[in-house]
Enzyme design. Structure first.
Site, PDB file in Angstrom:
ATOM      1  CD  GLU A  80      -6.146  12.697  -0.204  1.00 37.71           C
ATOM      2  OE1 GLU A  80      -6.795  11.632  -0.105  1.00 37.71           O
ATOM      3  OE2 GLU A  80      -4.922  12.773   0.044  1.00 37.71           O
ATOM      4  CE  LYS A 106     -11.265   7.097   3.033  1.00 39.35           C
ATOM      5  NZ  LYS A 106     -10.285   6.953   1.929  1.00 39.35           N
TER       6      LYS A 106
HETATM    7  O1  KIV Z   1      -5.946   6.763   4.027  1.00 38.73           O
HETATM    8  C1  KIV Z   1      -6.231   7.894   4.468  1.00 38.73           C
HETATM    9  O2  KIV Z   1      -5.690   8.360   5.484  1.00 38.73           O
HETATM   10  C2  KIV Z   1      -7.230   8.673   3.757  1.00 38.73           C
HETATM   11  C3  KIV Z   1      -7.395  10.105   4.156  1.00 38.73           C
HETATM   12  C4  KIV Z   1      -6.284  10.912   3.597  1.00 38.73           C
HETATM   13  C5  KIV Z   1      -8.715  10.643   3.770  1.00 38.73           C
HETATM   14  O3  KIV Z   1      -7.869   8.184   2.880  1.00 38.73           O
END
Ligand code: KIV
Length: 271
Positions: free
Chosen positions: A189, A120
């Site tokens: 988010e 991600k």
């Molecule tokens: O790092 C994380 O926990 C996240 C979530 C808040 C989506 O990116």
């Protein structure tokens, strides 16, 4: 004949099918083997090894300090526990912003050294080249828009993003771009529910929300927050499913008391 129960691994393809048939997708964070095993066993579809490990595991104020090596350590522990869930790992701050080659190398390290299933990455149009390059290497990519905590010093606060039309329009364009590049999903988010609904309905890929309302294709929370381990963090979007902080505190106090009063260990608890 195998004695092990066959478990079907969640794939990006299965996530897309879930969106297509209107089945909501569940996603939670985990940063270590024991927690990941519990989360996986409970049937969560995606485990996110988030860079929130920087806050939750290491006690930093922001997500910025966590390193690629540290993310790989957390991710490899989670991967060993996850039998069914798809494991997504955050590219940490400083591991991809330099250029697309750096981004690709960081993504490859996460896949190779941790055995992760996908990565991600925070950002939109401005990171297109990096996203394309990672995708070209066969690594599935999930986007992250709205409140992107790695940019906290640019935003200045953790309040709701994209309330104004200019930022909302940029988010729509970023989301579309990430889909066109080939991302398999996007985390949104802390943005208004109306905007998240519009993006979820207009895009074909799964949209996972955190503080982005009911209409997203799935939801993600930080597991320590929803289990009530972390006492301080109680934003409006968080539903706390347990009060593990109190339960753990009580258990540990009992242990301390038992040691002090010499009731632990007893005869049955020794060799
Ligand atoms: O790092 C994380 O926990 C996240 C979530 C808040 C989506 O990116």
């Amino acid at each position: 004949m195998s004695t092990h129960k066959e478990v079907k691994r969640i794939t990006t393809h299965i996530l897309q099918e879930m969106k297509n048939r209107g089945e909501k997708i569940s996603m939670l964070t985990a940063y270590d083997y024991s927690m990941a095993a519990i989360v996986d066993e409970a049937g969560v579809d995606i485990i996110l090894v988030g860079d929130s490990a920087s806050n939750v595991m290491a006690g930093h104020e922001t997500t910025l300090p966590i390193t690629l090596d540290q993310m790989i350590y957390h991710a490899s522990s989670v991967v060993r526990a996850a039998k069914r869930a798809l494991v997504v790992v955050d590219l940490p701050f400083g591991s991809y912003q330099g250029n697309s080659k750096e981004a690709l190398n960081s993504a490859i390290r996460i896949m190779k050294e941790a055995g992760a299933h996908c990565i991600k990455i925070e950002g939109g149009v401005e990171i297109s080249e990096s996203v394309s390059r990672i995708l070209t290497a066969g690594i599935p990519v999930m986007g992250h828009l709205g409140l992107t905590p790695q940019s906290i010093y640019k935003f200045g606060t953790y309040t709701v993003r994209a309330k104004e039309e200019v930022e909302a329009q940029k988010l729509r364009e970023d989301a579309l771009k990430l889909q066109e590049l080939g991302c398999f999903g996007i985390v949104l988010e802390k943005i208004p529910a109306k905007l998240a609904k519009e993006v979820s309905e207009s895009l074909s890929i799964p949209i996972i929300g955190i503080g982005a309302g009911r209409h997203c294709d799935g939801q993600v929370l930080v597991v320590h927050d929803m289990l009530g381990i972390n006492k301080e963090f109680k934003p409006r979007f968080l539903r706390q499913y347990a009060d593990l902080n109190s339960i753990m505190n009580k258990a540990i106090k009992s242990y301390v008391s038992d040691v002090k009063t010499k009731s632990f260990p007893n005869e049955k608890e020794e060799y």
